[in-house]
Design an enzyme around this catalytic site. Structure first.
Site, PDB file in Angstrom:
ATOM      1  N   THR A  98      -6.284  -4.884  -0.774  1.00  0.00           N
ATOM      2  CA  THR A  98      -5.187  -3.786  -0.866  1.00  0.00           C
ATOM      3  C   THR A  98      -4.285  -4.095   0.376  1.00  0.00           C
ATOM      4  O   THR A  98      -4.306  -3.894   1.461  1.00  0.00           O
ATOM      5  CB  THR A  98      -5.726  -2.156  -0.292  1.00  0.00           C
ATOM      6  N   LYS A 174      -2.484  -0.208  -7.101  1.00  0.00           N
ATOM      7  CA  LYS A 174      -3.773  -0.210  -6.214  1.00  0.00           C
ATOM      8  C   LYS A 174      -3.398   1.251  -5.118  1.00  0.00           C
ATOM      9  O   LYS A 174      -4.290   2.042  -4.795  1.00  0.00           O
ATOM     10  CB  LYS A 174      -4.070  -1.194  -5.346  1.00  0.00           C
ATOM     11  N   LYS A 242      -6.541   2.356   7.137  1.00  0.00           N
ATOM     12  CA  LYS A 242      -5.625   1.231   6.700  1.00  0.00           C
ATOM     13  C   LYS A 242      -4.819   1.447   5.131  1.00  0.00           C
ATOM     14  O   LYS A 242      -3.819   1.518   5.095  1.00  0.00           O
ATOM     15  CB  LYS A 242      -6.433  -0.155   6.635  1.00  0.00           C
TER      16      LYS A 242
END
Length: 300
Positions: A98, A174, A242
């Site tokens: 990602t 995503k 993150k």
């Protein structure tokens, strides 16, 4: 390409190991590499091809990169011992971490300078689907990149969403998915522990809510971890600051307010600060439990 396709899976963690095994099962010649030598040895003992990456890189059709984030992806591709310079022209990099869309576009451009194809291909489905070859892949890249990556994609996925002919679109999708998944997980742990204050046990919660409108994939997948008191990391708490950080950075650049995501981010940071960062992300429930004086299963 046929079953003579040669690929290297770089990153044999909870996702990458299962994906590598699926490539083996599909008949692809599959090398596996990881910073943990024990993971590489285990993979080779289960049928993985043997050979140093430097020695086999030029013969590869595909490099499947299954690492944690953008810095790790860049290091694998262009670091001091980066693989891109060692691949033969026309090989494809399939990057699954990602990452921000802009980063994916940059990697595509830099790979192209070496004659290497790049597929922006983040994945979703968790470690169980990785092991069974049933991931969803949100991919974007050139037609040539898709074609070169096809045997690998067929081995690891149940569905490949082809989202555009340049990198970035896969990573954008995503980010949308991670916003929903991260918020769903946080809401599940909030609802479960709220229920405990009203005498609803986690076991009863899991019996009833999956049959009701409040359910979600994250609820159905993660609640059993809480019920069992098992926080062995399938997906760590520390992944979410993150991933949601990427979402919030994109939102900021788009001048888009994402207040729910911003609030949820604080819960994941709190969980990490409390020492739960390396635990399964269902451990987010421990933040609520500690604040409310509740005792979760396994902590009696």
């Amino acid at each position: 390409m046929t079953d003579k396709t040669r690929i290297a899976v770089i990153g044999l963690g909870s996702m990458g190991y299962g994906m590598a095994k699926c490539c083996l099962k599909a008949g692809l010649t599959t090398y596996g590499y990881d910073i943990m030598p024990a993971q590489m040895e285990k993979f080779q003992s289960e049928g993985g091809a043997v050979g140093a990456l430097d020695d086999v890189a030029s013969s590869l059709d595909c490099a499947l990169i299954v690492v944690l984030n953008a810095p790790q992806t860049e290091a694998v591709l262009f670091g001091d011992n980066g693989i891109v310079a060692k691949l033969s022209k026309g090989a494809v990099v399939v990057a699954c971490a990602t990452v921000p869309p802009a980063f994916a576009r940059d990697m595509e451009a830099r790979c192209a300078e070496h004659g290497i194809l790049y597929l922006d291909a983040p994945i979703s489905g968790g470690s169980l689907k990785a092991a069974s070859g049933n991931l969803s892949v949100m991919a974007s890249g050139t037609a040539a990149a898709f074609e070169r990556a096809r045997p690998t994609l067929e081995a690891i996925s149940e569905q490949v969403f082809e989202l555009g002919d340049t990198a970035g679109a896969g990573s954008a999708m995503k980010a949308v998915n991670q916003l929903l998944a991260g918020v769903n997980l946080a809401t599940m742990t909030e609802a479960l522990t709220f229920g405990m204050t009203q005498g609803v046990t986690p076991e009863k919660f899991f019996e009833v809510i999956p049959k009701c409108a409040g359910t979600s994939w994250m609820l159905e997948n993660r609640t059993p971890h809480i019920v069992d008191g098992d926080y062995t990391p399938r997906s760590q708490i520390d992944i979410w600051p993150k991933d949601l950080g990427i979402v919030l950075d994109i939102a900021k650049s788009a001048k888009f307010s994402a207040p729910i995501t911003a609030t949820v981010m604080q819960q994941y940071l709190a969980a990490s600060g409390m020492g739960y960062g390396a635990e399964d992300d269902a451990a987010l429930a421990k933040v609520y439990a500690r604040n409310a004086g509740l005792t979760l299963p396994g902590d009696e």
